[in-house]
Design a protein around this motif. Sequence first.
Motif, PDB file in Angstrom:
ATOM      1  N   GLN A 170       0.825  -1.207   0.000  1.00 55.49           N
ATOM      2  CA  GLN A 170       0.000   0.000   0.000  1.00 55.49           C
ATOM      3  C   GLN A 170       0.864   1.265   0.000  1.00 55.49           C
ATOM      4  OE1 GLN A 170      -3.077  -0.051  -0.613  1.00 55.49           O
ATOM      5  NE2 GLN A 170      -3.579  -2.197  -0.241  1.00 55.49           N
ATOM      6  N   ASP A 171       2.014   1.204   0.669  1.00 55.42           N
ATOM      7  CA  ASP A 171       2.907   2.367   0.739  1.00 55.42           C
ATOM      8  C   ASP A 171       3.429   2.765  -0.639  1.00 55.42           C
ATOM      9  OD1 ASP A 171       2.616   2.654   3.439  1.00 55.42           O
ATOM     10  OD2 ASP A 171       4.521   1.708   3.964  1.00 55.42           O
ATOM     11  N   ILE A 172       3.773   1.762  -1.460  1.00 56.27           N
ATOM     12  CA  ILE A 172       4.379   2.112  -2.753  1.00 56.27           C
ATOM     13  C   ILE A 172       3.363   2.141  -3.897  1.00 56.27           C
ATOM     14  CG2 ILE A 172       6.549   1.046  -1.989  1.00 56.27           C
ATOM     15  CD1 ILE A 172       6.103  -1.026  -4.283  1.00 56.27           C
ATOM     16  N   LYS A 173       2.139   1.694  -3.644  1.00 58.81           N
ATOM     17  CA  LYS A 173       1.140   1.586  -4.723  1.00 58.81           C
ATOM     18  C   LYS A 173       0.924   2.905  -5.488  1.00 58.81           C
ATOM     19  CE  LYS A 173      -3.630   0.135  -5.660  1.00 58.81           C
ATOM     20  NZ  LYS A 173      -4.880  -0.425  -5.067  1.00 58.81           N
ATOM     21  N   PRO A 174       0.793   4.043  -4.813  1.00 61.61           N
ATOM     22  CA  PRO A 174       0.592   5.289  -5.575  1.00 61.61           C
ATOM     23  C   PRO A 174       1.771   5.603  -6.503  1.00 61.61           C
ATOM     24  CG  PRO A 174       0.054   5.611  -3.256  1.00 61.61           C
ATOM     25  CD  PRO A 174       0.725   4.287  -3.355  1.00 61.61           C
ATOM     26  N   TYR A 175       2.977   5.267  -6.057  1.00 62.43           N
ATOM     27  CA  TYR A 175       4.165   5.530  -6.864  1.00 62.43           C
ATOM     28  C   TYR A 175       4.260   4.543  -8.027  1.00 62.43           C
ATOM     29  CZ  TYR A 175       5.226   8.263  -2.724  1.00 62.43           C
ATOM     30  OH  TYR A 175       5.150   9.167  -1.689  1.00 62.43           O
ATOM     31  N   VAL A 176       3.835   3.316  -7.782  1.00 63.81           N
ATOM     32  CA  VAL A 176       3.779   2.323  -8.853  1.00 63.81           C
ATOM     33  C   VAL A 176       2.828   2.799  -9.953  1.00 63.81           C
ATOM     34  CG1 VAL A 176       2.984  -0.012  -9.437  1.00 63.81           C
ATOM     35  CG2 VAL A 176       4.419   0.347  -7.415  1.00 63.81           C
ATOM     36  N   GLU A 177       1.665   3.287  -9.542  1.00 62.64           N
ATOM     37  CA  GLU A 177       0.683   3.762 -10.521  1.00 62.64           C
ATOM     38  C   GLU A 177       1.212   4.977 -11.284  1.00 62.64           C
ATOM     39  OE1 GLU A 177      -2.662   4.312  -7.970  1.00 62.64           O
ATOM     40  OE2 GLU A 177      -3.310   2.201  -8.118  1.00 62.64           O
ATOM     41  N   MET A 178       1.983   5.812 -10.608  1.00 66.79           N
ATOM     42  CA  MET A 178       2.587   6.973 -11.255  1.00 66.79           C
ATOM     43  C   MET A 178       3.567   6.537 -12.344  1.00 66.79           C
ATOM     44  SD  MET A 178       4.898   9.959  -9.448  1.00 66.79           S
ATOM     45  CE  MET A 178       3.758   9.975  -8.054  1.00 66.79           C
ATOM     46  N   VAL A 179       4.408   5.565 -12.018  1.00 63.73           N
ATOM     47  CA  VAL A 179       5.371   5.055 -13.001  1.00 63.73           C
ATOM     48  C   VAL A 179       4.646   4.334 -14.132  1.00 63.73           C
ATOM     49  CG1 VAL A 179       7.307   3.457 -13.363  1.00 63.73           C
ATOM     50  CG2 VAL A 179       7.250   4.909 -11.314  1.00 63.73           C
ATOM     51  N   ASP A 180       3.633   3.544 -13.792  1.00 61.60           N
ATOM     52  CA  ASP A 180       2.834   2.855 -14.824  1.00 61.60           C
ATOM     53  C   ASP A 180       2.332   3.831 -15.880  1.00 61.60           C
ATOM     54  OD1 ASP A 180       3.096   0.354 -13.672  1.00 61.60           O
ATOM     55  OD2 ASP A 180       1.144   0.384 -12.680  1.00 61.60           O
ATOM     56  N   ALA A 181       1.874   4.987 -15.415  1.00 59.29           N
ATOM     57  CA  ALA A 181       1.277   5.968 -16.326  1.00 59.29           C
ATOM     58  C   ALA A 181       2.312   6.612 -17.245  1.00 59.29           C
ATOM     59  CB  ALA A 181       0.569   7.050 -15.513  1.00 59.29           C
TER      60      ALA A 181
ATOM     61  N   GLN B 276       5.192   4.974 -18.396  1.00 59.29           N
ATOM     62  CA  GLN B 276       5.992   4.006 -19.146  1.00 59.29           C
ATOM     63  C   GLN B 276       5.155   3.298 -20.222  1.00 59.29           C
ATOM     64  OE1 GLN B 276       9.312   3.530 -18.696  1.00 59.29           O
ATOM     65  NE2 GLN B 276       9.297   5.116 -17.097  1.00 59.29           N
ATOM     66  N   PRO B 277       5.801   2.819 -21.288  1.00 57.94           N
ATOM     67  CA  PRO B 277       5.077   2.065 -22.322  1.00 57.94           C
ATOM     68  C   PRO B 277       4.443   0.784 -21.785  1.00 57.94           C
ATOM     69  CG  PRO B 277       7.260   2.718 -23.105  1.00 57.94           C
ATOM     70  CD  PRO B 277       7.215   3.025 -21.643  1.00 57.94           C
ATOM     71  N   TYR B 278       5.123   0.163 -20.783  1.00 60.70           N
ATOM     72  CA  TYR B 278       4.600  -1.055 -20.160  1.00 60.70           C
ATOM     73  C   TYR B 278       4.498  -0.833 -18.653  1.00 60.70           C
ATOM     74  CZ  TYR B 278       6.375  -3.015 -24.551  1.00 60.70           C
ATOM     75  OH  TYR B 278       6.639  -3.258 -25.864  1.00 60.70           O
ATOM     76  N   ARG B 279       3.465  -1.409 -18.050  1.00 57.72           N
ATOM     77  CA  ARG B 279       3.328  -1.326 -16.601  1.00 57.72           C
ATOM     78  C   ARG B 279       4.442  -2.097 -15.921  1.00 57.72           C
ATOM     79  NH1 ARG B 279      -1.777  -2.599 -13.547  1.00 57.72           N
ATOM     80  NH2 ARG B 279      -1.501  -4.668 -14.430  1.00 57.72           N
ATOM     81  N   LEU B 280       4.743  -1.714 -14.695  1.00 53.08           N
ATOM     82  CA  LEU B 280       5.685  -2.492 -13.891  1.00 53.08           C
ATOM     83  C   LEU B 280       5.181  -3.925 -13.767  1.00 53.08           C
ATOM     84  CD1 LEU B 280       6.180   0.295 -11.292  1.00 53.08           C
ATOM     85  CD2 LEU B 280       8.129  -0.884 -12.285  1.00 53.08           C
ATOM     86  N   SER B 281       6.085  -4.877 -13.809  1.00 58.21           N
ATOM     87  CA  SER B 281       5.726  -6.299 -13.722  1.00 58.21           C
ATOM     88  C   SER B 281       5.528  -6.717 -12.274  1.00 58.21           C
ATOM     89  CB  SER B 281       6.821  -7.149 -14.360  1.00 58.21           C
ATOM     90  OG  SER B 281       7.989  -7.126 -13.548  1.00 58.21           O
ATOM     91  N   PHE B 282       4.989  -7.901 -12.103  1.00 56.49           N
ATOM     92  CA  PHE B 282       4.853  -8.535 -10.780  1.00 56.49           C
ATOM     93  C   PHE B 282       6.177  -8.480 -10.028  1.00 56.49           C
ATOM     94  CE2 PHE B 282       5.624 -12.501  -8.440  1.00 56.49           C
ATOM     95  CZ  PHE B 282       4.544 -12.578  -7.572  1.00 56.49           C
ATOM     96  N   PHE B 283       7.255  -8.920 -10.677  1.00 59.86           N
ATOM     97  CA  PHE B 283       8.548  -9.004 -10.002  1.00 59.86           C
ATOM     98  C   PHE B 283       9.119  -7.614  -9.710  1.00 59.86           C
ATOM     99  CE2 PHE B 283      13.200  -9.642  -9.907  1.00 59.86           C
ATOM    100  CZ  PHE B 283      13.269 -10.566  -8.876  1.00 59.86           C
ATOM    101  N   GLU B 284       8.898  -6.665 -10.618  1.00 55.85           N
ATOM    102  CA  GLU B 284       9.399  -5.313 -10.384  1.00 55.85           C
ATOM    103  C   GLU B 284       8.711  -4.669  -9.186  1.00 55.85           C
ATOM    104  OE1 GLU B 284      10.723  -4.032 -14.920  1.00 55.85           O
ATOM    105  OE2 GLU B 284       8.600  -3.932 -14.341  1.00 55.85           O
ATOM    106  N   VAL B 285       7.413  -4.856  -9.059  1.00 59.81           N
ATOM    107  CA  VAL B 285       6.702  -4.288  -7.912  1.00 59.81           C
ATOM    108  C   VAL B 285       7.189  -4.925  -6.617  1.00 59.81           C
ATOM    109  CG1 VAL B 285       4.459  -3.959  -6.806  1.00 59.81           C
ATOM    110  CG2 VAL B 285       4.681  -3.676  -9.277  1.00 59.81           C
ATOM    111  N   LEU B 286       7.350  -6.247  -6.610  1.00 59.76           N
ATOM    112  CA  LEU B 286       7.858  -6.924  -5.410  1.00 59.76           C
ATOM    113  C   LEU B 286       9.257  -6.445  -5.051  1.00 59.76           C
ATOM    114  CD1 LEU B 286       6.649 -10.609  -5.794  1.00 59.76           C
ATOM    115  CD2 LEU B 286       6.183  -9.090  -3.877  1.00 59.76           C
TER     116      LEU B 286
END
Length: 507
Positions: free
Chosen positions: A166-177, A179-189
């Motif tokens: 939950q702490d990094i989720k907003p930042y993950v969504e920011m990067v997703d938006a 980049q051409p590809y969303r962060l992967s399962f392994f990248e988020v972990l």
Amino acid sequence: MSEPRPSDRHDDSDPDETFAEIVDEETQRDPDLAVIEAGSRTLRTRSGPPQGDEVPARPADPEVDKALRAVEQELAGRWGETKLEPSVTRIAALMDVLGEPQRAYPSIHITGTNGKTSTARMIEALLGAFDLRTGRYTSPHVQSITERISLDGSPIDPERFIEAYQDIKPYVEMVDAQQPYRLSFFEVLTGMAYAAFADAPVDVAVVEVGMGGSWDATNVIDSSVAVVTPISLDHTDRLGTTPAEIADEKAGIIKQGATVILAQQPVDAAQVMLKKAVEVDATVAREGMEFGVVSREIAVGGQLLTLRGLGGEYEEIFLPLYGAHQAHNAAVALAAVEAFFGIGAEQPGSLDHETVRRAFASVVSPGRLEVVRSSPTVVLDAAHNPAGARATADGLSEAFGFSRLIGVVGTSSDKDVKGLLEAFEPIFAEVVITQNSSGRAMDVDELAAVAVEVFGEDRVQVEPRLDDALEAAITLAEEEDEYAGAGVLVTGSVITVGEARLLLGRR
């Protein structure tokens, strides 16, 4: 950071001379391996205590379990670990918006084909024994996703795992938006792990690559110690079709001025690693030359070792794991921790011997020649490629006196299944072919066709459901009185082993 305590123990014998004799004796087998290889000697007897379990069960609190499942579902909606766009662009962007948490602590980075997780666990145990707070990131998990991120030697609790996401989720969504590809399962972990380690905070992180090296998501760290476990053929569609090509990708974790701890390697792979080390002015310590296994005795519950480290010889080390490969992993782990403390380079002496013994005696590695049941004995091992299967077969034959061994095999579809089955053929009386629940699992009929080719039709049984396969194998092992010493080995995939572990009541 705690300082290592040099040992003042001395022998009448010269350890340098003893080790040199072993190196000379073993490398006579092939002069071309003299630069990188020295073997181990196997003796008999000595006992040690059984070890505990470190695989967490599902959360007991229904609300926490529900929240964890929601996180797992969100992560599962991303690219899986086998679907890759080979770059560190996305993970670097995530680290940037998170404030570079991976730079908040020193780290030891581990690559290779086999033995990474066991070696990481040993390194973690050694560092913890010297009063350092550790973070460990390994993959894949055996049963619970929370195993991947450990603090102080134990998987983080589910609540903390959920919080990290939950702490990094907003930042993950920011990067997703962006980049051409969303962060992967392994990248988020990976982002979760690096952030959790900074928040803890840890004194040192022990990080296992997911796949390869240079473009692996973990490779945004700048580690002072790079560890390379044995390289063999695996993930050939992504990493290369020869040990040298695979080594070229894995050498990407070696950073400027680092120390490289190099396990025994095929000659062409070693040459690639040594060339990379020269290019970045890294120091190399090679198993069989600067460190290694001096001797090994089979023990009850494991093995008794004498290891040659960068700072001298360490005797009477009980390791509660089976197989020569685990002894070599122990030598690599010891050298890595010595290098981290500067032993053999910046300061003389060795690590405190009693602390080293205590650390190794505490090591567990679930799903690696792990005994989960007796009468008949059922062993689990996550071997999933031919080299790993050969090491497992050798370790099993050495440590267990089975009069009849039944295999239960379920593999992933992207593996060299024929090579794996051929490695087990000499030790399996019969094999039960099955399938785990993963979408990557090899179809049971396809796997059975390969098994018939390797074992012959009379030695192959097919049970599509893993629970039925376990029951069938146990029945075969108990079939006749003369086979009172029979056993079962469940293998072929970490997922197969994890699911079997649950079915057999290990939590």
